[in-house]
Design a protein around this motif. Structure first.
Motif, PDB file in Angstrom:
ATOM      1  N   VAL A 120     -63.128  48.325  40.254  1.00 32.70           N
ATOM      2  CA  VAL A 120     -62.489  47.405  39.076  1.00 32.70           C
ATOM      3  C   VAL A 120     -60.992  47.421  39.224  1.00 32.70           C
ATOM      4  N   LEU A 172     -60.282  48.200  28.066  1.00 31.80           N
ATOM      5  CA  LEU A 172     -60.899  48.382  29.607  1.00 31.80           C
ATOM      6  C   LEU A 172     -62.004  49.357  29.613  1.00 31.80           C
ATOM      7  N   GLY A 197     -68.784  39.777  35.659  1.00 29.49           N
ATOM      8  CA  GLY A 197     -68.028  40.789  35.249  1.00 29.49           C
ATOM      9  C   GLY A 197     -66.729  40.719  34.630  1.00 29.49           C
ATOM     10  N   HIS A 198     -66.026  39.680  35.452  1.00 29.16           N
ATOM     11  CA  HIS A 198     -64.698  39.430  35.038  1.00 29.16           C
ATOM     12  C   HIS A 198     -64.229  39.178  33.528  1.00 29.16           C
ATOM     13  N   THR A 208     -64.483  43.632  40.583  1.00 30.61           N
ATOM     14  CA  THR A 208     -64.242  43.245  39.313  1.00 30.61           C
ATOM     15  C   THR A 208     -63.243  43.324  38.722  1.00 30.61           C
ATOM     16  N   ARG A 216     -71.001  42.332  44.561  1.00 33.05           N
ATOM     17  CA  ARG A 216     -70.237  43.419  44.087  1.00 33.05           C
ATOM     18  C   ARG A 216     -70.489  44.783  45.098  1.00 33.05           C
ATOM     19  N   TYR A 262     -65.596  48.799  31.119  1.00 37.13           N
ATOM     20  CA  TYR A 262     -65.743  49.196  32.265  1.00 37.13           C
ATOM     21  C   TYR A 262     -65.806  50.781  32.485  1.00 37.13           C
TER      22      TYR A 262
END
Ligand SMILES: NC(=O)c1ccc[n+]([C@@H]2O[C@H](COP(=O)([O-])OP(=O)(O)OC[C@H]3O[C@@H](n4cnc5c(N)ncnc54)[C@H](O)[C@@H]3O)[C@@H](O)[C@H]2O)c1
Length: 261
Positions: free
Chosen positions: A13, A80, A59-60, A37, A4, A84
């Motif tokens: 993200v 979201l 993390g997806h 991600t 990442r 995140y």
């Protein structure tokens, strides 16, 4: 496995609507390869989940909902935020090119023009999905893009030159107008917004179009072929990344040269 902290979208993200198929899935995979991600959104949650599982790295996540439903999208972006706490890239990709009652089949059967045969509901539903969805997702996304970000909208050569069904072309043309206007407003917040207006690309959407209609378009295309979803994902990657940091309010049309304006 991708790391990442490496790649052209390292640490970012990205939320992609319509990520369960075609262009959306290709973008999700490409962005993940570059360190992002991905929040994979689709009307078909299972398809979004499959994309999330195919993405490189961790993390997806998959999210369901209908982009034309404001409540669904407000709920999506709240989720979201919880998952995140930030958003860097928003791709408003979800869409359809046909709807029940749109008169296309009747027109193809020689019963008249699509405009004369289309029900009002089919026309307004198409706008609700593409234009309404793009508006709502952009509105909610910018609330999460505190320190700037990139929004990508999906137009089409249909919106540039009138190819395809009339409700679809109307919606795609409106997305271009939205993109230009939003760029003027969002620039001061450090948020860029640009449209991709693809030509004929091989995806499940075009697999449903009569080849007798597509073949003449391919013949008129200087590169003499359809595009691939991966080629559109590469265009999206450029617009998502800092490589396009001085680009906003623009459209780019990967179309093999079919339209050159
Ligand atoms: N394929 C092409 O040649 C082409 C050309 C120009 C523009 N586009 C645009 O690119 C985008 C992606 O197209 P594609 O070819 O990958 O199509 P596709 O049919 O392969 O994928 C579209 C995805 O959007 C999802 N979706 C549809 N309606 C939705 C809704 N209301 N809410 C949430 N998700 C929804 C579908 O479930 C599907 O997974 C669309 O906006 C399309 O209009 C495609």
């Amino acid at each position: 496995m991708g790391r990442r902290d490496e790649g052209r979208l390292a640490g970012k993200v990205a939320c992609i609507t319509g990520a369960g198929s075609g262009l959306g899935r290709a973008m999700a995979l490409r962005f993940a390869e570059e360190g992002a991600t991905i929040a994979c959104q689709d009307l078909r949650w299972e398809a979004a989940d499959e994309t999330a599982r195919l993405c490189d790295g961790d993390g997806h996540r998959a999210y369901g909902g209908d982009v034309s439903d404001e409540g669904d999208m407000v709920s999506l972006f709240a989720q979201l935020y919880g998952a995140y706490g930030r958003l860097d890239v928003q791709v408003n990709n979800a869409g359809v090119d046909r709807l029940p009652g749109d008169g296309w089949d009747e027109m193809m059967a020689g019963q008249g023009s699509q405009i004369s045969l289309m029900g009002h509901e089919a026309f307004t539903k198409m706008l609700a999905i593409h234009v309404g969805g793009t508006f709502t997702c952009t509105r909610e996304a910018v609330k999460l893009m505190g320190e700037g970000g990139s929004v990508i909208t999906l137009a089409s050569i249909a919106g540039l030159a009138g190819w395809g069904p009339v409700h679809y072309a109307s919606a795609k043309g409106a997305i271009l107008g939205f993109t230009r206007s939003a760029a003027r407003e969002l620039g001061a917040m450090g948020i860029r917004i640009n449209a991709i207006a693809p030509g004929v690309i091989e995806t499940p959407m075009t697999a449903g179009v009569d080849e007798a209609l597509l073949a003449p378009m391919v013949m008129m295309t200087p590169l003499k072929r359809k595009g691939t979803a991966e080629e559109i994902a590469d265009t999206a990657l450029h617009l998502a990344s800092d490589e396009s940091s001085f680009t906003t309010g623009q459209w780019i049309s990967p179309n093999g040269g079919l339209i050159t304006i």
